[in-house]
Design a protein around this motif. Structure first.
Motif, short mmCIF file in Angstrom:
data_model
loop_
_atom_site.label_atom_id
_atom_site.label_comp_id
_atom_site.label_asym_id
_atom_site.label_seq_id
_atom_site.Cartn_x
_atom_site.Cartn_y
_atom_site.Cartn_z
N CYS A 87 -2.53 9.29 -5.60
CA CYS A 87 -2.79 7.64 -5.64
C CYS A 87 -2.15 7.06 -4.51
O CYS A 87 -2.90 6.17 -3.74
N ASP A 88 -1.04 7.22 -3.97
CA ASP A 88 -0.61 6.91 -2.72
C ASP A 88 -1.69 7.11 -1.49
O ASP A 88 -1.83 6.18 -0.88
N ASP A 89 -2.20 8.15 -1.46
CA ASP A 89 -3.12 8.54 -0.34
C ASP A 89 -4.33 7.82 -0.58
O ASP A 89 -4.72 7.22 0.27
N ILE A 90 -4.85 7.49 -1.88
CA ILE A 90 -5.83 6.63 -2.20
C ILE A 90 -5.69 5.22 -1.66
O ILE A 90 -6.51 4.49 -1.15
N ARG A 91 -4.30 4.77 -2.25
CA ARG A 91 -4.05 3.20 -1.75
C ARG A 91 -3.85 3.29 -0.44
O ARG A 91 -4.06 1.97 -0.04
N SER A 113 0.74 -1.27 -0.05
CA SER A 113 0.04 -0.07 -0.03
C SER A 113 0.79 1.13 0.01
O SER A 113 0.35 2.26 -0.31
N SER A 114 2.02 1.33 0.43
CA SER A 114 2.88 2.23 0.42
C SER A 114 3.80 2.45 -0.81
O SER A 114 4.59 3.40 -1.16
N CYS A 164 -5.51 4.63 -10.79
CA CYS A 164 -5.46 4.23 -9.26
C CYS A 164 -6.76 3.76 -8.43
O CYS A 164 -7.55 4.49 -8.19
N LYS A 165 -6.89 2.39 -8.74
CA LYS A 165 -8.15 1.75 -8.13
C LYS A 165 -8.11 1.76 -6.75
O LYS A 165 -9.13 1.37 -6.11
N GLY A 166 -6.99 1.91 -6.07
CA GLY A 166 -7.09 2.02 -4.56
C GLY A 166 -6.89 0.67 -3.88
O GLY A 166 -6.82 -0.28 -3.74
N GLU A 193 -10.87 12.02 -8.42
CA GLU A 193 -11.77 11.03 -8.77
C GLU A 193 -11.12 10.85 -10.27
O GLU A 193 -11.23 9.67 -10.60
N ALA A 194 -10.47 11.80 -10.85
CA ALA A 194 -9.97 11.41 -12.10
C ALA A 194 -8.67 10.62 -12.25
O ALA A 194 -8.54 9.89 -12.84
#
Length: 139
Positions: free
Chosen positions: A93-97, A53-54, A137-139, A130-131
Protein backbone atom coordinates in the motif's frame (compact mmCIF):
# COMPACT_ATOMS: atom_id res chain seq x y z
CA UNK A 1 50.34 -5.00 38.82
CA UNK A 2 47.07 -3.60 40.16
CA UNK A 3 48.46 -0.04 40.05
CA UNK A 4 49.34 -0.42 36.34
CA UNK A 5 45.83 -1.66 35.54
CA UNK A 6 44.21 1.24 37.39
CA UNK A 7 46.54 3.72 35.70
CA UNK A 8 45.78 2.22 32.30
CA UNK A 9 42.02 2.41 32.89
CA UNK A 10 42.30 5.99 34.13
CA UNK A 11 44.28 6.95 31.03
CA UNK A 12 41.73 5.32 28.75
CA UNK A 13 38.87 7.07 30.53
CA UNK A 14 40.64 10.43 30.28
CA UNK A 15 41.23 9.93 26.56
CA UNK A 16 37.58 8.97 26.03
CA UNK A 17 36.37 12.05 27.89
CA UNK A 18 38.73 14.30 25.94
CA UNK A 19 37.53 12.92 22.62
CA UNK A 20 33.85 13.23 23.44
CA UNK A 21 34.20 16.77 24.81
CA UNK A 22 35.81 18.18 21.67
CA UNK A 23 33.98 19.07 18.49
CA UNK A 24 34.52 16.74 15.57
CA UNK A 25 33.88 16.98 11.84
CA UNK A 26 30.43 15.49 12.25
CA UNK A 27 29.72 17.44 15.43
CA UNK A 28 31.36 20.89 15.11
CA UNK A 29 31.29 23.33 18.02
CA UNK A 30 28.45 25.85 17.94
CA UNK A 31 29.12 29.16 16.22
CA UNK A 32 27.44 32.41 17.11
CA UNK A 33 24.67 33.62 14.84
CA UNK A 34 25.50 36.34 12.38
CA UNK A 35 22.11 37.88 13.15
CA UNK A 36 21.82 40.05 16.17
CA UNK A 37 19.14 40.94 18.71
CA UNK A 38 15.52 39.86 18.31
CA UNK A 39 16.11 38.59 14.80
CA UNK A 40 18.50 35.92 16.09
CA UNK A 41 16.11 34.91 18.87
CA UNK A 42 13.17 34.40 16.51
CA UNK A 43 15.04 32.57 13.75
CA UNK A 44 14.10 28.91 13.53
CA UNK A 45 15.61 26.27 11.30
CA UNK A 46 13.36 25.13 8.50
CA UNK A 47 12.31 21.50 8.67
CA UNK A 48 10.97 19.52 5.74
CA UNK A 49 7.21 19.38 5.67
CA UNK A 50 5.81 15.96 6.53
CA UNK A 51 4.20 14.13 3.65
CA UNK A 52 1.15 11.96 4.02
CA UNK A 53 2.21 9.77 1.10
CA UNK A 54 4.94 8.10 3.14
CA UNK A 55 2.78 7.45 6.22
CA UNK A 56 1.97 3.77 6.50
CA UNK A 57 -1.71 3.02 6.12
CA UNK A 58 -3.08 -0.03 7.93
CA UNK A 59 -6.45 -1.60 7.17
CA UNK A 60 -9.31 -1.51 9.65
CA UNK A 61 -10.57 -4.88 10.96
CA UNK A 62 -13.33 -4.89 8.32
CA UNK A 63 -10.83 -4.08 5.58
CA UNK A 64 -8.50 -6.81 6.90
CA UNK A 65 -11.29 -9.37 6.53
CA UNK A 66 -11.93 -8.25 2.94
CA UNK A 67 -8.20 -8.34 2.20
CA UNK A 68 -7.77 -11.86 3.60
CA UNK A 69 -10.76 -13.04 1.55
CA UNK A 70 -9.33 -11.50 -1.63
CA UNK A 71 -5.82 -12.85 -1.05
CA UNK A 72 -7.17 -16.33 -0.27
CA UNK A 73 -9.08 -16.25 -3.57
CA UNK A 74 -5.80 -15.54 -5.39
CA UNK A 75 -3.88 -18.27 -3.55
CA UNK A 76 -4.73 -19.83 -0.18
CA UNK A 77 -1.01 -20.11 0.56
CA UNK A 78 -0.85 -16.30 0.80
CA UNK A 79 -2.98 -16.29 3.94
CA UNK A 80 -1.65 -19.25 5.89
CA UNK A 81 -0.59 -16.62 8.45
CA UNK A 82 -3.23 -13.85 8.17
CA UNK A 83 -1.30 -11.38 10.35
CA UNK A 84 1.74 -11.73 8.12
CA UNK A 85 -0.39 -11.27 4.99
CA UNK A 86 -1.84 -8.04 6.39
CA UNK A 87 1.58 -6.83 7.53
CA UNK A 88 3.00 -7.35 4.06
CA UNK A 89 0.07 -5.48 2.52
CA UNK A 90 1.10 -2.31 4.36
CA UNK A 91 4.35 -2.09 2.37
CA UNK A 92 2.52 -2.71 -0.89
CA UNK A 93 0.00 0.00 0.00
CA UNK A 94 2.86 2.37 0.76
CA UNK A 95 4.26 1.75 -2.75
CA UNK A 96 0.82 2.45 -4.22
CA UNK A 97 0.38 5.65 -2.24
CA UNK A 98 3.84 6.86 -3.25
CA UNK A 99 2.70 6.64 -6.88
CA UNK A 100 5.09 3.92 -8.00
CA UNK A 101 4.26 2.48 -11.41
CA UNK A 102 2.16 -0.69 -11.61
CA UNK A 103 5.09 -2.88 -12.71
CA UNK A 104 7.17 -1.82 -9.70
CA UNK A 105 4.26 -2.29 -7.31
CA UNK A 106 3.64 -5.79 -8.73
CA UNK A 107 7.33 -6.72 -8.52
CA UNK A 108 7.59 -5.47 -4.92
CA UNK A 109 4.36 -7.28 -3.96
CA UNK A 110 5.75 -10.49 -5.45
CA UNK A 111 8.96 -10.04 -3.47
CA UNK A 112 7.08 -9.37 -0.22
CA UNK A 113 4.64 -12.27 -0.53
CA UNK A 114 6.94 -14.90 -2.08
CA UNK A 115 8.24 -17.56 0.28
CA UNK A 116 7.02 -19.94 2.91
CA UNK A 117 4.13 -21.84 1.40
CA UNK A 118 3.46 -19.29 -1.37
CA UNK A 119 5.19 -19.03 -4.71
CA UNK A 120 4.58 -15.56 -6.14
CA UNK A 121 5.67 -14.21 -9.51
CA UNK A 122 5.10 -10.70 -10.91
CA UNK A 123 1.74 -11.66 -12.45
CA UNK A 124 0.47 -12.87 -9.08
CA UNK A 125 2.08 -9.78 -7.50
CA UNK A 126 -0.14 -7.62 -9.74
CA UNK A 127 -3.22 -9.52 -8.54
CA UNK A 128 -2.12 -9.04 -4.93
CA UNK A 129 -1.66 -5.31 -5.50
CA UNK A 130 -5.14 -5.05 -6.99
CA UNK A 131 -6.61 -6.93 -4.03
CA UNK A 132 -4.91 -4.50 -1.66
CA UNK A 133 -6.19 -1.51 -3.65
CA UNK A 134 -9.72 -2.90 -3.60
CA UNK A 135 -9.68 -3.79 0.10
CA UNK A 136 -8.33 -0.57 1.59
CA UNK A 137 -5.56 1.22 -0.27
CA UNK A 138 -7.05 3.66 -2.73
CA UNK A 139 -3.72 5.36 -3.46
Amino acid sequence: MRTKTIASLAGTAALFLALTACGAADNPPATPSSKGGAEAATATPSAPAPTTSSAFLRPTPEQEAALITALTAIDPALTVKPDRAVSRSVGVCDDIRKGKDDATVAKNAAYRYDGGTASVDNAKGALIAEAIRAAYCKG
